[in-house]
Design a protein around this motif. Structure first.
Motif, PDB file in Angstrom:
ATOM      1  N   LEU A 162     -23.508   5.324   6.965  1.00  0.00           N
ATOM      2  CA  LEU A 162     -23.415   4.204   6.227  1.00  0.00           C
ATOM      3  C   LEU A 162     -22.221   3.906   5.250  1.00  0.00           C
ATOM      4  CD1 LEU A 162     -24.575   1.368   5.471  1.00  0.00           C
ATOM      5  CD2 LEU A 162     -26.082   2.601   3.918  1.00  0.00           C
ATOM      6  N   VAL A 163     -21.990   5.013   4.732  1.00  0.00           N
ATOM      7  CA  VAL A 163     -20.954   5.358   3.632  1.00  0.00           C
ATOM      8  C   VAL A 163     -19.635   5.157   4.553  1.00  0.00           C
ATOM      9  CG1 VAL A 163     -19.712   6.617   2.028  1.00  0.00           C
ATOM     10  CG2 VAL A 163     -22.268   6.469   1.813  1.00  0.00           C
ATOM     11  N   ASP A 164     -19.311   5.814   5.445  1.00  0.00           N
ATOM     12  CA  ASP A 164     -18.288   5.668   6.361  1.00  0.00           C
ATOM     13  C   ASP A 164     -18.033   4.270   6.969  1.00  0.00           C
ATOM     14  OD1 ASP A 164     -18.046   8.394   6.090  1.00  0.00           O
ATOM     15  OD2 ASP A 164     -19.023   8.792   8.000  1.00  0.00           O
ATOM     16  N   GLU A 165     -19.123   3.559   7.305  1.00  0.00           N
ATOM     17  CA  GLU A 165     -18.637   2.131   7.632  1.00  0.00           C
ATOM     18  C   GLU A 165     -18.549   1.318   6.782  1.00  0.00           C
ATOM     19  OE1 GLU A 165     -18.680   1.222  10.762  1.00  0.00           O
ATOM     20  OE2 GLU A 165     -19.659   3.072  11.671  1.00  0.00           O
ATOM     21  N   ILE A 166     -19.067   1.430   5.477  1.00  0.00           N
ATOM     22  CA  ILE A 166     -18.642   0.615   4.191  1.00  0.00           C
ATOM     23  C   ILE A 166     -17.315   1.067   3.746  1.00  0.00           C
ATOM     24  CG2 ILE A 166     -19.174   0.160   1.873  1.00  0.00           C
ATOM     25  CD1 ILE A 166     -22.268   0.633   2.331  1.00  0.00           C
ATOM     26  N   SER A 167     -16.898   2.302   3.955  1.00  0.00           N
ATOM     27  CA  SER A 167     -15.621   2.612   3.535  1.00  0.00           C
ATOM     28  C   SER A 167     -14.455   2.043   4.463  1.00  0.00           C
ATOM     29  CB  SER A 167     -15.510   4.346   3.379  1.00  0.00           C
ATOM     30  OG  SER A 167     -14.161   4.806   3.271  1.00  0.00           O
ATOM     31  N   ASP A 168     -14.721   1.962   5.753  1.00  0.00           N
ATOM     32  CA  ASP A 168     -13.912   1.527   6.755  1.00  0.00           C
ATOM     33  C   ASP A 168     -13.659  -0.130   6.474  1.00  0.00           C
ATOM     34  OD1 ASP A 168     -13.258   3.932   7.502  1.00  0.00           O
ATOM     35  OD2 ASP A 168     -14.539   3.765   9.283  1.00  0.00           O
ATOM     36  N   ALA A 169     -14.948  -0.787   6.286  1.00  0.00           N
ATOM     37  CA  ALA A 169     -14.989  -2.084   5.797  1.00  0.00           C
ATOM     38  C   ALA A 169     -14.217  -2.476   4.559  1.00  0.00           C
ATOM     39  CB  ALA A 169     -16.512  -2.624   5.929  1.00  0.00           C
ATOM     40  N   THR A 170     -14.581  -1.799   3.775  1.00  0.00           N
ATOM     41  CA  THR A 170     -13.640  -1.784   2.398  1.00  0.00           C
ATOM     42  C   THR A 170     -12.160  -1.976   2.619  1.00  0.00           C
ATOM     43  OG1 THR A 170     -15.431  -0.944   1.216  1.00  0.00           O
ATOM     44  CG2 THR A 170     -13.371  -1.129   0.175  1.00  0.00           C
ATOM     45  N   VAL A 171     -11.603  -1.105   3.389  1.00  0.00           N
ATOM     46  CA  VAL A 171     -10.231  -1.090   3.602  1.00  0.00           C
ATOM     47  C   VAL A 171      -9.777  -2.228   4.256  1.00  0.00           C
ATOM     48  CG1 VAL A 171      -8.381   0.329   4.867  1.00  0.00           C
ATOM     49  CG2 VAL A 171     -10.065   1.335   3.683  1.00  0.00           C
ATOM     50  N   GLU A 172     -10.430  -2.841   5.378  1.00  0.00           N
ATOM     51  CA  GLU A 172     -10.053  -3.957   6.027  1.00  0.00           C
ATOM     52  C   GLU A 172     -10.082  -5.079   5.236  1.00  0.00           C
ATOM     53  OE1 GLU A 172     -12.396  -4.675   9.916  1.00  0.00           O
ATOM     54  OE2 GLU A 172     -12.285  -2.407  10.126  1.00  0.00           O
ATOM     55  N   THR A 173     -11.140  -5.031   4.297  1.00  0.00           N
ATOM     56  CA  THR A 173     -11.276  -6.278   3.323  1.00  0.00           C
ATOM     57  C   THR A 173     -10.372  -6.486   2.316  1.00  0.00           C
ATOM     58  OG1 THR A 173     -14.022  -6.184   3.401  1.00  0.00           O
ATOM     59  CG2 THR A 173     -13.040  -7.505   1.698  1.00  0.00           C
ATOM     60  N   PHE A 174      -9.843  -5.134   1.915  1.00  0.00           N
ATOM     61  CA  PHE A 174      -8.720  -5.245   0.754  1.00  0.00           C
ATOM     62  C   PHE A 174      -7.374  -5.749   1.521  1.00  0.00           C
ATOM     63  CE2 PHE A 174      -4.765  -3.200  -0.774  1.00  0.00           C
ATOM     64  CZ  PHE A 174      -5.100  -3.659  -2.340  1.00  0.00           C
ATOM     65  N   SER A 175      -7.129  -5.393   2.770  1.00  0.00           N
ATOM     66  CA  SER A 175      -5.778  -5.800   3.370  1.00  0.00           C
ATOM     67  C   SER A 175      -6.183  -7.365   3.747  1.00  0.00           C
ATOM     68  CB  SER A 175      -5.957  -5.167   4.763  1.00  0.00           C
ATOM     69  OG  SER A 175      -7.010  -5.232   5.743  1.00  0.00           O
ATOM     70  N   LEU A 176      -7.239  -7.769   4.042  1.00  0.00           N
ATOM     71  CA  LEU A 176      -7.343  -9.561   4.191  1.00  0.00           C
ATOM     72  C   LEU A 176      -7.391 -10.095   3.050  1.00  0.00           C
ATOM     73  CD1 LEU A 176     -10.502  -9.432   6.860  1.00  0.00           C
ATOM     74  CD2 LEU A 176      -8.033 -10.162   7.261  1.00  0.00           C
ATOM     75  N   THR A 177      -7.991  -9.478   1.619  1.00  0.00           N
ATOM     76  CA  THR A 177      -7.714 -10.301   0.531  1.00  0.00           C
ATOM     77  C   THR A 177      -6.383 -10.231   0.002  1.00  0.00           C
ATOM     78  OG1 THR A 177      -8.701  -8.554  -0.535  1.00  0.00           O
ATOM     79  CG2 THR A 177     -10.332 -10.055  -0.047  1.00  0.00           C
ATOM     80  N   PHE A 178      -5.776  -9.246   0.295  1.00  0.00           N
ATOM     81  CA  PHE A 178      -4.358  -9.102  -0.293  1.00  0.00           C
ATOM     82  C   PHE A 178      -3.274 -10.164   0.440  1.00  0.00           C
ATOM     83  CE2 PHE A 178      -0.161  -6.141  -0.860  1.00  0.00           C
ATOM     84  CZ  PHE A 178      -0.044  -6.951  -1.960  1.00  0.00           C
ATOM     85  N   ILE A 179      -3.773 -10.468   1.601  1.00  0.00           N
ATOM     86  CA  ILE A 179      -2.914 -11.341   2.455  1.00  0.00           C
ATOM     87  C   ILE A 179      -3.227 -12.570   1.738  1.00  0.00           C
ATOM     88  CG2 ILE A 179      -2.680 -12.272   4.629  1.00  0.00           C
ATOM     89  CD1 ILE A 179      -3.157  -9.378   6.161  1.00  0.00           C
ATOM     90  N   ILE A 180      -4.456 -12.919   1.684  1.00  0.00           N
ATOM     91  CA  ILE A 180      -4.847 -14.160   0.985  1.00  0.00           C
ATOM     92  C   ILE A 180      -4.050 -14.484  -0.498  1.00  0.00           C
ATOM     93  CG2 ILE A 180      -6.669 -15.821   0.185  1.00  0.00           C
ATOM     94  CD1 ILE A 180      -8.414 -14.406   2.473  1.00  0.00           C
ATOM     95  N   ALA A 181      -4.121 -13.415  -1.169  1.00  0.00           N
ATOM     96  CA  ALA A 181      -3.323 -13.696  -2.537  1.00  0.00           C
ATOM     97  C   ALA A 181      -1.835 -13.878  -2.342  1.00  0.00           C
ATOM     98  CB  ALA A 181      -3.937 -12.238  -3.236  1.00  0.00           C
ATOM     99  N   SER A 182      -1.302 -13.156  -1.469  1.00  0.00           N
ATOM    100  CA  SER A 182       0.003 -13.167  -1.262  1.00  0.00           C
ATOM    101  C   SER A 182       0.337 -14.549  -0.891  1.00  0.00           C
ATOM    102  CB  SER A 182       0.591 -12.322  -0.361  1.00  0.00           C
ATOM    103  OG  SER A 182       0.439 -11.011  -0.897  1.00  0.00           O
ATOM    104  N   ALA A 183      -0.667 -15.081   0.271  1.00  0.00           N
ATOM    105  CA  ALA A 183      -0.422 -16.521   0.789  1.00  0.00           C
ATOM    106  C   ALA A 183      -0.394 -17.644  -0.139  1.00  0.00           C
ATOM    107  CB  ALA A 183      -1.402 -16.830   1.835  1.00  0.00           C
ATOM    108  N   THR A 184      -1.405 -17.524  -1.364  1.00  0.00           N
ATOM    109  CA  THR A 184      -1.054 -18.354  -2.461  1.00  0.00           C
ATOM    110  C   THR A 184      -0.113 -18.539  -3.108  1.00  0.00           C
ATOM    111  OG1 THR A 184      -2.215 -17.152  -3.851  1.00  0.00           O
ATOM    112  CG2 THR A 184      -3.910 -18.189  -2.679  1.00  0.00           C
ATOM    113  N   VAL A 185       0.700 -17.414  -3.110  1.00  0.00           N
ATOM    114  CA  VAL A 185       2.285 -17.361  -4.041  1.00  0.00           C
ATOM    115  C   VAL A 185       3.132 -18.035  -2.954  1.00  0.00           C
ATOM    116  CG1 VAL A 185       3.936 -16.050  -4.875  1.00  0.00           C
ATOM    117  CG2 VAL A 185       1.534 -15.419  -5.248  1.00  0.00           C
ATOM    118  N   TYR A 186       2.977 -17.752  -1.634  1.00  0.00           N
ATOM    119  CA  TYR A 186       4.039 -18.188  -0.719  1.00  0.00           C
ATOM    120  C   TYR A 186       3.866 -19.744  -0.449  1.00  0.00           C
ATOM    121  CZ  TYR A 186       6.540 -18.252   3.641  1.00  0.00           C
ATOM    122  OH  TYR A 186       7.390 -18.380   4.695  1.00  0.00           O
ATOM    123  N   GLY A 187       2.499 -20.328  -0.478  1.00  0.00           N
ATOM    124  CA  GLY A 187       2.102 -21.697  -0.332  1.00  0.00           C
ATOM    125  C   GLY A 187       2.707 -22.475  -1.777  1.00  0.00           C
TER     126      GLY A 187
END
Length: 433
Positions: free
Chosen positions: A271-296
């Motif tokens: 469970l910890v492994d799955e949460i860890s991997d999901a956290t990494v994926e989530t961070f990359s997605l949210t960082f993209i969204i944050a950058s997109a707001t500046v770009y927009g």
């Protein structure tokens, strides 16, 4: 036109150059934004405070909490064996038809799409099972690869869907309405693929599948009822007004974790492994969204959406024809840019135009996502192609050749959705207003 072309080159040139060099899309968008800010006579000047503010506000949103829940949900379903249970149900339901195991492939993807929301999760989770089953039943490699790859596109259309969440946040639209708007288009795409598979299996003369067994169907339904209840939680919660899309994802995750521990499929370690991997994926997605707001924001400061709207409306003011032009652009962009990157870059630029010409934003969002999804099956950068290569015994060249014929039903479904917007808008506006 000259001004628009100049701004487009200035605004998109550095982005595509950095992206082509392998720079992560979030860094590429931020770097391009800063470069444009610094261009004399065009930019507004470098403003670190503004950038920090936009980065923070870009992810300071309750609806973004849906992303980690749905990313984790798909991972947990694979870990608990729910993926195989879903395949078994589909197999029991349609295996009796000629070419039955090929139908199973599509039906299983429809069922799984209501839980993971990611095409790559479908291909990686169900893909190996579906491909191996078809090969074991004597199907040629090309049809096995084609059905497995094309059916994975259903995942981001039928709710829940991570691309839909990204679009909803950036377009400031209701996630619930967009989730409901994807139901009929996802079913339409599944039916088109089933019809195409029917033609193939008839032409190649495949034998009928195994005899239908009500006892086997009931047994598989019993063993998979836990997995099949997940879309009931998500869609039922939205329709009943019990949950928001974010809350439905959280409830579904708790539900799967509880099942995993009670059944022994999960322990604290994995469970910890799955949460860890999901956290990494989530961070990359949210960082993209944050950058997109500046770009927009930079795009708005340059007046790029307004200039694009003027040029497009000079060609035609018909909303349907304008949507067709957008779709052609999406099909091209999807061949070299990921769906996530495309949505985050294009949505802030195009939404003002969509509002101006009178295209329904819910209809536009679903059509945009499906058009971009075609790119995941298109060389040279189609992510699904590489996933299929990894989970099967085929080379990348074989994968590419096999999926090309399946563009026919996918593009036909896309055309129908363009010209019949009610297939997208009827359910959400009937249920939620």
């Amino acid at each position: 036109m000259n001004e628009l072309l100049l701004l487009a080159i200035l605004f998109l040139g550095p982005l595509f150059l950095l992206y082509g060099l392998g720079v992560p899309v979030a860094i590429a968008m931020l770097s391009t934004s800063i470069v444009v800010m610094l261009v004399p006579g065009v930019g507004t000047g470098f403003d670190p405070g503004l950038i920090n503010s936009r980065l923070f506000n870009g992810v300071n949103s309750f609806v973004l909490l849906a992303i980690p829940f749905y990313v984790l949900l798909g991972r947990l379903m694979n870990a608990t064996g729910m993926t195989r249970d879903i395949f078994d149900v589909a197999n029991a339901a349609v295996r009796q038809f000629r070419g039955g195991i090929a139908y199973v492939n599509v039906v299983a993807s429809i069922l799984f799409s209501g839980m993971s929301g990611l095409a790559l999760a479908d291909a990686a989770g169900l893909g190996r099972v579906e491909y191996s089953a078809m090969r074991d039943y004597g199907y040629e490699r090309d049809i096995s690869l084609g059905v497995t790859g094309s059916s994975a596109l259903i995942g981001p259309i039928i709710p829940p869907s991570v691309p839909v969440i990204l679009y909803a946040v950036l377009a400031e639209e209701s996630i619930g309405q967009l989730f409901l708007g994807g139901i009929l288009p996802g079913i339409l795409l599944g039916l088109m693929l089933l019809a195409f598979v029917f033609l193939i299996v008839r032409k190649r003369g495949y034998d009928s599948g195994e005899p239908f067994s009500l006892r086997y169907l009931v047994r598989t339904l019993k063993s998979s009822v836990i997995a099949l209840f997940i879309p009931v939680i998500i869609i039922g919660g939205l329709l009943g007004g019990w949950f928001t899309a974010t809350e439905a994802g959280a409830v579904a995750v708790v539900y799967v974790i509880a099942y995993g521990f009670l059944s022994g499929q999960l322990n604290v370690g994995n469970l910890v492994d799955e949460i860890s991997d999901a956290t990494v994926e989530t961070f990359s997605l949210t960082f993209i969204i944050a950058s997109a707001t500046v770009y927009g924001l930079v795009a708005l400061q340059l007046g790029l959406p307004t200039l694009m709207a003027e040029e497009i409306t000079a060609l035609t003011e018909n909303p349907t024809l304008i949507l067709v032009l957008f779709v052609l652009m999406f099909l091209i962009i999807g061949t070299f840019m990921s769906v996530t990157a495309s949505i985050t870059i294009l949505t802030p630029i195009l939404i003002p135009i969509v509002d101006l010409v009178g295209i329904d934003p819910v209809h536009f969002g679903i059509v945009m996502i499906l058009a971009l999804m075609v790119g995941t099956l298109t060389p040279p950068f189609g992510a699904l192609l590489f996933v299929l290569e990894k989970v099967t015994d085929a080379s990348l060249e074989q994968v590419i050749r096999s999926v090309i014929p399946f563009y026919i039903p996918i593009l036909l479904a896309l055309v129908i959705l363009i010209f019949v917007p009610e297939l997208v808008t009827y359910v959400p506006y009937t249920v939620m207003g």
